[in-house]
Design a protein around this motif. Structure first.
Motif, PDB file in Angstrom:
ATOM      1  N   ASN A 261       5.413   4.870   8.537  1.00 34.65           N
ATOM      2  CA  ASN A 261       6.531   4.118   7.977  1.00 34.65           C
ATOM      3  C   ASN A 261       7.830   4.460   8.705  1.00 34.65           C
ATOM      4  O   ASN A 261       8.244   5.617   8.757  1.00 34.65           O
ATOM      5  CB  ASN A 261       6.691   4.419   6.490  1.00 34.65           C
ATOM      6  N   ASN A 263      10.513   2.245   8.095  1.00 33.25           N
ATOM      7  CA  ASN A 263      11.360   1.265   7.410  1.00 33.25           C
ATOM      8  C   ASN A 263      12.424   1.981   6.589  1.00 33.25           C
ATOM      9  O   ASN A 263      12.214   2.325   5.418  1.00 33.25           O
ATOM     10  CB  ASN A 263      10.487   0.380   6.508  1.00 33.25           C
ATOM     11  N   LEU A 275       8.902   7.394   1.512  1.00 37.35           N
ATOM     12  CA  LEU A 275       7.523   7.728   1.175  1.00 37.35           C
ATOM     13  C   LEU A 275       7.391   8.245  -0.254  1.00 37.35           C
ATOM     14  O   LEU A 275       6.297   8.204  -0.835  1.00 37.35           O
ATOM     15  CB  LEU A 275       6.987   8.799   2.130  1.00 37.35           C
ATOM     16  N   ASN A 280       7.348   3.053  -3.517  1.00 37.91           N
ATOM     17  CA  ASN A 280       6.608   3.385  -2.297  1.00 37.91           C
ATOM     18  C   ASN A 280       5.288   2.623  -2.159  1.00 37.91           C
ATOM     19  O   ASN A 280       4.592   2.760  -1.156  1.00 37.91           O
ATOM     20  CB  ASN A 280       6.378   4.896  -2.166  1.00 37.91           C
ATOM     21  N   GLY A 284       7.315  -0.250   2.414  1.00 36.85           N
ATOM     22  CA  GLY A 284       6.874   0.060   3.773  1.00 36.85           C
ATOM     23  C   GLY A 284       6.019   1.300   3.830  1.00 36.85           C
ATOM     24  O   GLY A 284       5.183   1.456   4.731  1.00 36.85           O
ATOM     25  N   ALA A 285       6.215   2.202   2.867  1.00 36.60           N
ATOM     26  CA  ALA A 285       5.420   3.435   2.823  1.00 36.60           C
ATOM     27  C   ALA A 285       3.944   3.145   2.656  1.00 36.60           C
ATOM     28  O   ALA A 285       3.094   3.895   3.144  1.00 36.60           O
ATOM     29  CB  ALA A 285       5.924   4.326   1.682  1.00 36.60           C
ATOM     30  N   ASN A 287       2.086   1.212   4.088  1.00 36.02           N
ATOM     31  CA  ASN A 287       1.388   1.032   5.364  1.00 36.02           C
ATOM     32  C   ASN A 287       0.907   2.360   5.950  1.00 36.02           C
ATOM     33  O   ASN A 287       0.052   2.375   6.834  1.00 36.02           O
ATOM     34  CB  ASN A 287       2.306   0.334   6.364  1.00 36.02           C
ATOM     35  N   GLU A 288       1.471   3.464   5.441  1.00 33.84           N
ATOM     36  CA  GLU A 288       1.089   4.800   5.889  1.00 33.84           C
ATOM     37  C   GLU A 288       0.087   5.448   4.944  1.00 33.84           C
ATOM     38  O   GLU A 288      -0.632   6.361   5.325  1.00 33.84           O
ATOM     39  CB  GLU A 288       2.341   5.691   5.995  1.00 33.84           C
TER      40      GLU A 288
END
Length: 537
Positions: A261, A263, A275, A280, A284-285, A287-288
């Motif tokens: 992430n 973002n 995160l 979260n 965008g978190a 995606n991790e």
């Protein structure tokens, strides 16, 4: 609970047959009078609700929200929640955290002086045993479904069972291996047998899991990621070097659709804090995040999870509203040993020369009115810096779902891509192959996010095993890794590395090596004559 877990909490009940070996820590079936296994597994849609219970068992503690009708009795219900236990056993026992509360058995964790009757290590054993039992029952019952999708569900259940056994190997070493629901007293297995089981399960299900899945459910990348973690610890656990395998499966994860992430939604110069915010799952978190324990302050309430991590870390002059909650429990702080890991990024000190600001945004400490040195572990919250890593506010600063601020929405990443980057680097340094230039590049991606620029980047000459251990501390603190990492480096019980109050002394000292693993619960040993207590207890 977000997504799949919501499907469980809105009213789907499940009756699972659980065999308990301990009257005080009794594992209670769910509403057996109103729903039966035949009802739950009548079709694929109902089975999905049953699957949700397997995920929910790692986040929730009972059938009535934060307290009441607990899955496990004999201990405060909030204490028994999985991620809270993971924090207590894998972070509170290390240089990462202290707690001022005096609940019986809790001070013994940081002092590394627990007994086989410790409430917290006992509760974790039963929490993981419950997860295994739930998974076994699901796998058995779902096998009768003819839908192709049922095979994916079964693969997910097998992953969750393997994950539970990964934890049991790590924490207790020698536990029964059970794959069916039975009234027979199980035999004891050793780490080698358990390791081989987890490995074979993950290898078998990797192609049965979905290539991608809805948020909150695991996919095939999760199997690769857990294999990466398993192989990283193989030499410690079973005496076999499997670092090359760690590299192989780390590469599979790194080359997957997951991404670090970057973002920076709130514009503070780093995307790291996103995160651990309330949104979260969407900022965008996600995606991790490869595997998560999901929380929702309205739909799935618990006094464990991030509700615990946020409330318990607030005290002194801290404003709870700034972290999206309605009050602090004034318990958790950290030691100077963790703070010192960020020494190279200090940008400001107070009049006593203690650090109060850092260019590494992962140094998420509250220092106002807090003492750098801890003189006593007590209810004096201002002894030790506070940790602000987890927060119950959204990326835009707005309040999370529970407007009262009592329960948190913030999900906890159980496996995220950053860990796999560091697994690759460590395995490469330990002779597993791979490429050290690639390892440096992976580490620098994490450091560039942390610093908001390349000013913290390292060169290949900086990369060493000690650097990676410290980088894991900086990146992953309070996420449940530290004890396992220190054991892998032979630093957990030895006097080679000490921290404040390790072994019960203010300066820290080494302890007996048998404390690298926890004891089996006394009551389990007394009931099941097939089990032998771990050495030293």
């Amino acid at each position: 609970m977000k997504n799949i877990i919501n499907k469980f909490t809105v009213g789907i009940a499940l009756a699972l047959s659980i065999v308990s070996c301990h009257d005080d820590l009794d594992q209670t079936p769910i509403d057996p009078d109103s729903f039966t296994e035949e009802d739950v597994f009548a079709n694929i849609d109902e089975a999905k609700g049953a699957l949700a219970k397997l995920y929910a068992s790692l986040a929730l503690t009972g059938q009535e929200g934060p307290a009441g009708d607990a899955d496990i009795s004999g201990i405060d219900e909030g204490f028994s929640q999985y991620t809270r236990m993971l924090f207590n056993l894998n972070e509170l026992t290390t240089d990462h955290a202290v707690v001022g509360w005096g609940d019986p058995g809790l001070p013994d964790l940081h002092n590394l002086s627990w007994s086989s009757g410790n409430d917290f290590s006992e509760a974790m054993y039963y929490r993981l045993g419950q997860e295994v039992s739930f998974c076994n029952s699901f796998i058995d019952n779902a096998a009768a479904l003819s839908d192709a999708e049922a095979q994916t569900y079964i693969a997910e259940a097998r992953f969750l069972r393997a994950y539970a056994y990964y934890n049991l190997i790590d924490l207790y070493a020698n536990v029964p291996l059970t794959t069916v629901v039975s009234t027979e007293l199980p035999l004891q297995s050793d780490r080698i047998e358990l390791f081989n089981f987890v490995e074979s399960e993950l290898l078998e299900i990797q192609d049965l899991l979905a290539e991608s899945n809805e948020y909150g459910r695991v996919d095939q990348v999760a199997a690769w990621a857990l294999l990466s973690r398993l192989y990283l610890n193989a030499e410690t656990w079973i005496g076999e070097d499997k670092y090359a395998d760690c590299i192989t499966y780390s590469n599979s994860v790194i080359n997957s659709s997951y991404s670090i992430n970057t973002n920076d939604v709130n514009g503070n110069g780093s995307a790291y804090d996103e995160l651990f915010l309330a949104d979260n799952n969407s900022n965008g978190a996600q995606n991790e995040f490869i595997f998560t324990a999901n929380f929702d302050g309205v739909q799935s309430t618990t006094y464990g999870g991030t509700t615990f991590l946020i409330h318990a870390a607030i005290g002194g002059s801290m404003d709870p509203l700034a972290y999206g909650v309605n009050g602090g429990w004034a318990g958790l702080r950290t030691t100077k040993a963790l703070v010192s890991k960020f020494a190279s990024s200090i940008t400001a000190r107070d009049s006593d020369g203690d650090p109060i600001a850092w260019s590494d945004h992962r140094a998420m400490f509250y220092t106002d009115g807090q003492e750098y040195e801890i003189t006593t572990i007590s209810n004096t919250f201002t002894d030790g810096y506070a940790v602000t890593k987890f927060s119950n506010v959204n990326s835009d600063g707005s309040q999370a779902n529970d407007t009262s601020g009592e329960f948190a929405d913030t999900d906890i990443p159980l496996i995220r891509l950053a860990e796999i980057y560091l697994n690759y680097a460590e395995a490469a340094l330990r002779g597993g192959g791979g490429d050290l230039n690639t390892a440096v590049s992976l580490v620098n991606q994490l450091r560039a996010r942390a610093y908001g620029s390349d000013t913290g980047n390292i060169s290949i000459s900086d990369l060493s095993l000690s650097f990676v251990l410290n980088e894991r501390s900086r990146e992953l603190y309070w996420e449940g890794f530290r004890r396992t990492d220190l054991i892998r480096y032979d630093l957990f019980t030895t006097d080679t590395y000490v921290w404040p109050f390790k072994g019960g002394s203010s300066d820290g000292n080494g302890v007996e090596s048998y404390r690298d693993i926890f004891p089996l619960p006394t009551n389990v040993i007394s009931i099941n004559s097939n089990l032998e207590q771990n050495s030293g207890y």
